[in-house]
Design a protein around this motif. Structure first.
Motif, mmCIF file in Angstrom:
data_model
loop_
_atom_site.group_PDB
_atom_site.id
_atom_site.type_symbol
_atom_site.label_atom_id
_atom_site.label_comp_id
_atom_site.label_asym_id
_atom_site.label_seq_id
_atom_site.Cartn_x
_atom_site.Cartn_y
_atom_site.Cartn_z
ATOM 1 N N GLU A 240 -21.745 -16.156 67.542
ATOM 2 C CA GLU A 240 -23.159 -16.508 67.640
ATOM 3 C C GLU A 240 -23.373 -17.982 67.262
ATOM 4 O O GLU A 240 -22.750 -18.498 66.339
ATOM 5 N N GLY A 241 -24.243 -18.658 68.005
ATOM 6 C CA GLY A 241 -24.642 -20.011 67.645
ATOM 7 C C GLY A 241 -23.930 -21.130 68.378
ATOM 8 O O GLY A 241 -24.204 -22.314 68.127
ATOM 9 N N VAL A 247 -22.970 -28.638 68.376
ATOM 10 C CA VAL A 247 -21.686 -27.979 68.604
ATOM 11 C C VAL A 247 -20.978 -28.734 69.736
ATOM 12 O O VAL A 247 -21.544 -28.913 70.811
ATOM 13 N N TYR A 248 -19.749 -29.174 69.468
ATOM 14 C CA TYR A 248 -19.030 -30.019 70.422
ATOM 15 C C TYR A 248 -17.702 -29.389 70.832
ATOM 16 O O TYR A 248 -17.056 -28.691 70.057
ATOM 17 N N PRO A 328 -14.229 -18.828 61.336
ATOM 18 C CA PRO A 328 -15.671 -18.910 61.608
ATOM 19 C C PRO A 328 -16.150 -17.637 62.290
ATOM 20 O O PRO A 328 -15.506 -17.131 63.211
ATOM 21 N N ILE A 329 -17.268 -17.102 61.824
ATOM 22 C CA ILE A 329 -17.806 -15.882 62.442
ATOM 23 C C ILE A 329 -19.227 -16.072 62.968
ATOM 24 O O ILE A 329 -19.723 -15.250 63.728
ATOM 25 N N ARG A 330 -19.878 -17.183 62.557
ATOM 26 C CA ARG A 330 -21.234 -17.421 63.064
ATOM 27 C C ARG A 330 -21.636 -18.861 62.771
ATOM 28 O O ARG A 330 -21.333 -19.399 61.704
ATOM 29 N N ILE A 331 -22.306 -19.506 63.744
ATOM 30 C CA ILE A 331 -22.898 -20.820 63.523
ATOM 31 C C ILE A 331 -24.398 -20.608 63.369
ATOM 32 O O ILE A 331 -25.042 -20.019 64.242
ATOM 33 N N ILE A 332 -24.940 -21.062 62.267
ATOM 34 C CA ILE A 332 -26.350 -20.821 61.949
ATOM 35 C C ILE A 332 -27.159 -22.077 62.243
ATOM 36 O O ILE A 332 -26.755 -23.199 61.887
ATOM 37 N N LEU A 342 -22.147 -23.014 58.794
ATOM 38 C CA LEU A 342 -21.077 -22.261 59.446
ATOM 39 C C LEU A 342 -20.698 -21.112 58.524
ATOM 40 O O LEU A 342 -20.333 -21.323 57.367
ATOM 41 N N GLU A 343 -20.837 -19.889 59.038
ATOM 42 C CA GLU A 343 -20.450 -18.721 58.240
ATOM 43 C C GLU A 343 -18.978 -18.423 58.490
ATOM 44 O O GLU A 343 -18.533 -18.336 59.647
ATOM 45 N N CYS A 344 -18.230 -18.285 57.411
ATOM 46 C CA CYS A 344 -16.782 -18.097 57.512
ATOM 47 C C CYS A 344 -16.343 -16.807 56.829
ATOM 48 O O CYS A 344 -16.931 -16.389 55.829
#
Length: 456
Positions: A240-241, A247-248, A328-332, A342-344
């Motif tokens: 997600e995100g 984001v590149y 990484p599991i989610r970009i907020i 960044l959720e890790c």
């Protein structure tokens, strides 16, 4: 020593200085003294350790005797991208690692001497080789990177009419677009491109095979083809995100710095996902673009990091930090749709079957890294549509070739470079790609020479 650029405002000139080549070349006195340290071994292990088989004692001895053009020719004869490799090869693992002086003092600085000789040739702008007499045969090369240029150069010297089809505006591939300027200035790669062009090779840029020219046209115009298209974009993380502003794609990110330097990252906190050479390039570029902090996030440990050791040390010197065993599991995002965190997921490595890398598995509770930008550097996808259009055997886009001839399942098509890397086949090095291009060219020449002798 890190690059100090974390200011509220960075003048354009300061940014340009940040991207100037980091390592200075040898001075003449230093080069002469170093070349005279060489033992000029008869059975030189450094030659065996070089994937392209450069006669290292010979080119070093020519430096010592003042024959600079001869030295540059010896290098470039074996390695058509020898000027690039002088800067980006992991010499400590290859030629310098094999130097006999490792046992008594310190190895000869082979990479630096190679740079000294090729820089001499670049400054003088002299062509080092000539095309061979025409043999009436034509070869098309898909991709103008290290493997494609190497194949083109060799084929032209054998007398083939060669056309390189390059999708981008300039040839050179990874060397021109994908390696940061402070390690490899673009001008070095473009000089190597020009060395190939001067042999009469036609380089058609902005030409995408399958779109601007069909596969059928290529087969009708050429007796043989060499597929050297490299790899494609960084794949999605699948989290997600990824659509958020900030984001590149690491490949696009590094390439952009070779065209124009912008201040988008000044004062920002950057997370680079991945731990290969491209990830290091993205991280060190971010530092030089003024990021306040840069952290590389990797789901395995330092021991599994795929970047070269010297790349890792370079990143540390620039102040890059590392978040090991983190996936990484989610970009907020924030309310404006920009990256905010960044959720890790913490990981641990689980033993796998023999010969297979340890598998990262979740352990513990997720946590947040407060960041303003995320750069994806988790490898690159394959040119699968192109491979399938050519009708070649492959494993998940990795083209299958004969190890010695680089011939594919279609006898008229050969392949080299990143298109064949993986599944235990090939190596992901510029110097390896150059050698593969050479081998493909020599196999094509041997095939048509044998045919001419048989029917001539």
């Amino acid at each position: 020593m890190g690059v100090s650029v974390n200011a509220a405002f960075i003048p354009a000139e300061a940014l340009r200085r940040n991207f100037a080549e980091v390592k200075a070349g040898m001075r003449p006195k230093e080069a002469i003294e170093e070349s005279n340290r060489c033992l000029y071994c008869y059975d030189a292990p450094c030659i065996q350790a070089c994937p392209t088989g450069i006669n290292i004692p010979s080119f070093i001895k020519k430096i010592a005797s003042g024959n600079m053009k001869g030295s540059a020719r010896a290098i470039m004869d074996a390695n058509p991208v020898g000027a690039t490799c002088a800067r980006v090869c992991p010499t400590e693992e290859l030629c310098e690692g094999a130097c006999v002086l490792n046992h008594s003092s310190k190895p000869i600085m082979i990479g630096q001497l190679q740079r000294y000789a090729t820089d001499w040739a670049i400054k003088r702008g002299q062509p080092l080789f000539a095309a061979g007499a025409s043999n009436g045969k034509s070869v098309g090369i898909i991709g103008g990177g290290p493997a494609g240029l190497s194949a083109a150069r060799e084929l032209a010297r054998f007398g083939f009419a060669v056309t390189v089809y390059e999708a981008k505006e300039q040839a050179g591939g990874l060397d021109t677009y994908g390696i940061v300027s402070f390690r490899l200035p673009k001008s070095i790669s473009l000089w190597e491109v020009e060395q190939v062009r001067q042999l009469g090779v036609e380089i058609r840029t902005n030409t995408k095979v399958g779109q601007d020219i069909s596969i059928e046209e290529l087969f009708s115009q050429h007796e043989a083809l060499v597929l050297a298209a490299g790899m494609s974009k960084v794949p999605d993380l699948g989290i997600e995100g990824e659509q958020l502003t900030g984001v590149y794609d690491a490949i696009d990110f590094v390439e952009a710095t070779k065209a124009e330097l912008v201040t988008d990252l000044v004062g920002k906190r950057v997370a680079v996902i991945g731990a290969g050479n491209t990830a290091v390039d993205a991280a060190t570029c971010s530092v030089r673009l003024g990021a306040a902090s840069v952290k590389m996030v990797y789901r395995r440990t330092r021991a599994e990091m795929t970047a070269y050791d010297f790349e890792f040390e370079f990143a540390k010197q620039d102040g890059v930090t590392f978040e090991w065993l983190s996936a990484p599991i989610r970009i907020i995002g924030d309310e404006d749709g920009k990256v905010a965190a960044l959720e890790c997921q913490p990981m641990r490595l689980e033993a796998a079957e023999e010969g297979i890398r340890k598998k990262p598995v979740p352990e513990g509770l997720p946590y947040l890294l407060e960041v303003d930008a995320v750069i994806k550097a988790i490898g690159q996808s394959r040119h699968l549509p192109l491979v399938e259009q050519l009708g070649l055997d492959h494993k998940r886009g990795i083209v299958t070739v004969n190890a010695s001839t680089h011939q594919t399942s279609n006898p008229r098509v050969y392949a080299a470079g990143d298109v064949i890397f993986g599944e235990g086949q090939g190596e992901a090095m510029v110097v390896a790609a150059a050698q593969q291009g050479k081998l493909a060219a020599h196999a094509i020449n041997a095939r048509f020479s044998a045919r001419s002798e048989r029917y001539g």
